[in-house]
Write an enzyme that holds these catalytic residues in place. Structure first.
Site, PDB file in Angstrom:
ATOM      1  N   LYS A 277       0.844  -1.202   0.000  1.00 24.40           N
ATOM      2  CA  LYS A 277       0.000   0.000   0.000  1.00 24.40           C
ATOM      3  C   LYS A 277       0.877   1.249   0.000  1.00 24.40           C
ATOM      4  CE  LYS A 277      -3.974  -1.817   2.609  1.00 24.40           C
ATOM      5  NZ  LYS A 277      -4.960  -1.687   1.524  1.00 24.40           N
ATOM      6  N   ARG A 351     -10.210 -11.580   1.736  1.00 27.25           N
ATOM      7  CA  ARG A 351     -11.040 -12.654   1.177  1.00 27.25           C
ATOM      8  C   ARG A 351     -10.335 -14.001   1.258  1.00 27.25           C
ATOM      9  NH1 ARG A 351     -11.525  -9.504  -4.377  1.00 27.25           N
ATOM     10  NH2 ARG A 351     -11.070  -7.821  -2.936  1.00 27.25           N
TER      11      ARG A 351
HETATM   12  N1  BES Z   1      -8.100  -3.847   4.292  1.00 25.56           N
HETATM   13  C1  BES Z   1      -8.256  -3.438   2.956  1.00 25.56           C
HETATM   14  C2  BES Z   1      -9.540  -2.655   2.699  1.00 25.56           C
HETATM   15  C3  BES Z   1      -9.722  -1.354   3.426  1.00 25.56           C
HETATM   16  C4  BES Z   1      -9.612  -0.168   2.752  1.00 25.56           C
HETATM   17  C5  BES Z   1     -10.087  -1.324   4.741  1.00 25.56           C
HETATM   18  C6  BES Z   1      -9.825   1.031   3.405  1.00 25.56           C
HETATM   19  C7  BES Z   1     -10.307  -0.127   5.409  1.00 25.56           C
HETATM   20  C8  BES Z   1     -10.179   1.054   4.731  1.00 25.56           C
HETATM   21  C9  BES Z   1      -8.242  -4.646   2.031  1.00 25.56           C
HETATM   22  O1  BES Z   1      -7.461  -5.705   2.454  1.00 25.56           O
HETATM   23  C10 BES Z   1      -7.684  -4.208   0.727  1.00 25.56           C
HETATM   24  O2  BES Z   1      -6.549  -3.837   0.694  1.00 25.56           O
HETATM   25  N2  BES Z   1      -8.497  -4.259  -0.315  1.00 25.56           N
HETATM   26  C11 BES Z   1      -8.079  -3.885  -1.612  1.00 25.56           C
HETATM   27  C12 BES Z   1      -8.604  -4.905  -2.569  1.00 25.56           C
HETATM   28  C13 BES Z   1      -8.059  -4.781  -3.976  1.00 25.56           C
HETATM   29  C14 BES Z   1      -6.581  -5.044  -3.992  1.00 25.56           C
HETATM   30  C15 BES Z   1      -8.789  -5.744  -4.857  1.00 25.56           C
HETATM   31  C16 BES Z   1      -8.641  -2.510  -1.899  1.00 25.56           C
HETATM   32  O3  BES Z   1      -9.750  -2.206  -1.495  1.00 25.56           O
HETATM   33  O4  BES Z   1      -7.929  -1.710  -2.512  1.00 25.56           O
HETATM   34 MN    MN Z   2      -5.463  -5.525   1.872  1.00 27.91          MN
END
Ligand code: BES
Ligand code: MN
Ligand code: ZN
Length: 498
Positions: A277, A351
């Protein structure tokens, strides 16, 4: 902390006497009338001059200087009588409690009859009062060098009501359970990642289990290997913290049947893995165990209220970091259910761990599954920070969940589960499922990915990535973790009683 009394509040001494006033009630009635008489009609005058205001959440403070046996009188504006509701009552009580705490009040008396409008049962108002008190008094114990004295908070609350005492007491007990369960979830989420590892989360779950005599089990890495939990293990490859599969069983019925199961994402810190991230705001990803916190908060409520229902809590827990053994984009892993997954993006880790969590819940006898997770950033784009997104494979069960959410005032909206979305999941050339089929409909595909593992078991997925955290303060909640969905899950469980 709470005492329910049925005689007139005017007979007792109070530090603070708290009274509700409606905007459209220009003349004092009932208790306020009695008070007005004692104070030579000054209340009527003050209402007329709008010094005591019935406008929603307006607060007026009075010092009766011995004419009434209360040091201070607090009038809380309740808005229009016909618009008054359980939700509005919660806000009004919370507004009052905030001020009482500011004034360093230790004892307060609430005249419940002045808060009940349309004969919504006073038991409900008692519930909303106790819930609001717990929620409004919540403060996370931070790690700052303490220079100020410990904050003084409300300690003793008297509730005056002429209704059935048992019912008022039951309402207060339930409301307090809801409030404290929510606060427990808040604290779990607010705790930084280094102090809330999967091991710490498991210890917290064990404490709840011990407190209420629930069954507790935690699977370690070796157990997961034996059971073939390849998806959870894959995420856990990238960190030195051992993963945990945490299980709590609450047996509210003799036989282990009709089992309602909560599966919560317990990702204690999400750096994204190799698909790392951006640095900005990455610290907020300590909240990525918000789903598991909601589940544990609900178990706290269930432990206190003991409904006659079987509840199974399953929490797959890991960190998502990136060491030399970390999961890589393009890797193919085999889930506990046997389905293979191509990991296109290691940041879509929720997931993965939930897939094994859901499969394990089914193995442990789950008949209904609610999974709950801070799953996608896309849900923020779709619904913002006030509404939890839902995906389901079963209309009836979805309806139950929506009704429970509505009852406690937590906003929730259903997202579509149409076939074409499911097809997006089948776009890997080498595996059964693709864990990251692209930006479009991100919250739906994430939910339906989990649906592949729920199979025919009635299932609802709740995405709380937008609602688990708040950047602003309200009377009922400070900034930070909201504790969202604790009350909905607890209510769902209570409605499951047969
Ligand atoms: N934990 C994150 C989602 C999240 C985003 C939680 C903002 C709280 C606040 C999750 O694991 C994630 O990183 N999701 C990705 C999925 C994508 C790579 C398909 C996302 O939402 O960018
Ligand atoms: Mn994630
Ligand atoms: Zn995550």
């Amino acid at each position: 902390m709470y005492t329910v009394l049925s005689h007139s509040p005017l007979k007792d001494e109070h530090e603070a006497l708290v009274i509700g006033v409606f905007e459209d009630e220009k003349k004092p009635v009932d208790f306020v009338k009695e008070l007005d008489d004692l104070l030579d009609g000054h209340i009527t005058e003050l209402i007329y001059e709008e010094q005591i205001s019935g406008k929603k959440n307006k607060l007026s403070k009075l010092f009766p200087f011995g004419k009434v046996k209360a040091k201070r009188l607090y009038f809380i504006g309740l808005g229009k009588k016909k618009d008054f509701s359980y939700e509005k009552a919660r806000e009004a009580f919370a507004t009052g409690v905030k001020q009482l705490n500011k004034d360093k009040t230790k004892q307060a008396s609430f005249v419940l009859s002045t808060f009940s409008a349309v004969r919504l049962e006073e038991e409900q108002f008692a519930h909303s009062l106790a819930e609001a008190v717990s929620l409004a008094c919540y403060k996370f114990d931070d790690y700052k060098e303490k220079t100020n004295e410990v904050e003084k908070k409300l300690e003793t609350i008297n509730v005056y009501s002429s209704e059935e005492k048992d019912e008022i007491e039951a309402g207060l007990h339930a409301g307090q359970a809801y409030g404290e369960g929510t606060n427990l979830a808040r604290t779990l989420v607010n705790t930084p990642g280094n102090l809330m590892t999967p091991t710490d989360l498991a210890a917290q779950a064990e404490e709840i289990a011990k407190r209420y005599g629930m069954e507790y089990e935690v699977l370690e890495r070796e157990d997961m290997e034996k059971l073939g939990m390849g998806a959870l293990l894959a995420v856990a490859q990238g960190t030195d913290q051992p993963p945990k599969m945490i299980v709590l069983k609450y047996r509210g019925q003799e036989k282990w049947e009709n089992v309602l199961s909560f599966v919560g994402k317990g990702l204690t810190f999400d750096a994204g893995g190799i698909s790392i991230k951006p640095a900005a705001n990455m610290h907020e990803m300590k909240m990525d165990m918000g789903g598991s916190a909601a589940v544990l908060g609900a178990m706290e409520v269930i432990g206190r209220l003991k409904p006659n229902v079987n509840v199974l809590a399953v929490i797959p827990s890991s960190e998502n970091l990136l060491n030399g053994s970390a999961l890589k984009p393009g890797d193919v892993i085999t889930s506990m259910a046997g389905k293979t997954i191509e990991v296109r993006n290691t940041d879509a880790e929720g997931r993965l761990i939930l897939a094994d969590g859901i499969t394990y819940a089914k193995q442990l006898g789950a008949n209904y599954i609610v999974d709950i997770a801070t799953l996608t950033g896309a849900v923020l784009v779709a619904l913002g920070t006030c509404t939890t997104g839902a995906v389901t494979n079963n209309e009836e069960f979805m309806e139950d969940v929506l009704l429970s959410a509505n009852e406690v005032g937590e906003l929730m909206w259903r997202l579509p589960n149409f076939e074409p979305y499911k097809e997006l999941l089948k776009t890997s050339d080498v595996a059964d499922l693709n864990n990251s089929p692209g930006r479009n409909a991100g919250s739906i595909t994430a939910g339906l990915f989990l649906g592949e593992f729920a199979g025919d078991t009635p299932w609802v997925h709740l995405d709380i990535a937008g609602t688990a955290w708040s950047d602003s303060e309200t009377a009922l909640s400070p900034k930070g973790a909201s504790g969202v969905m604790v009350r909905t899950l607890a209510t769902l469980a209570r409605h499951f009683e047969k």
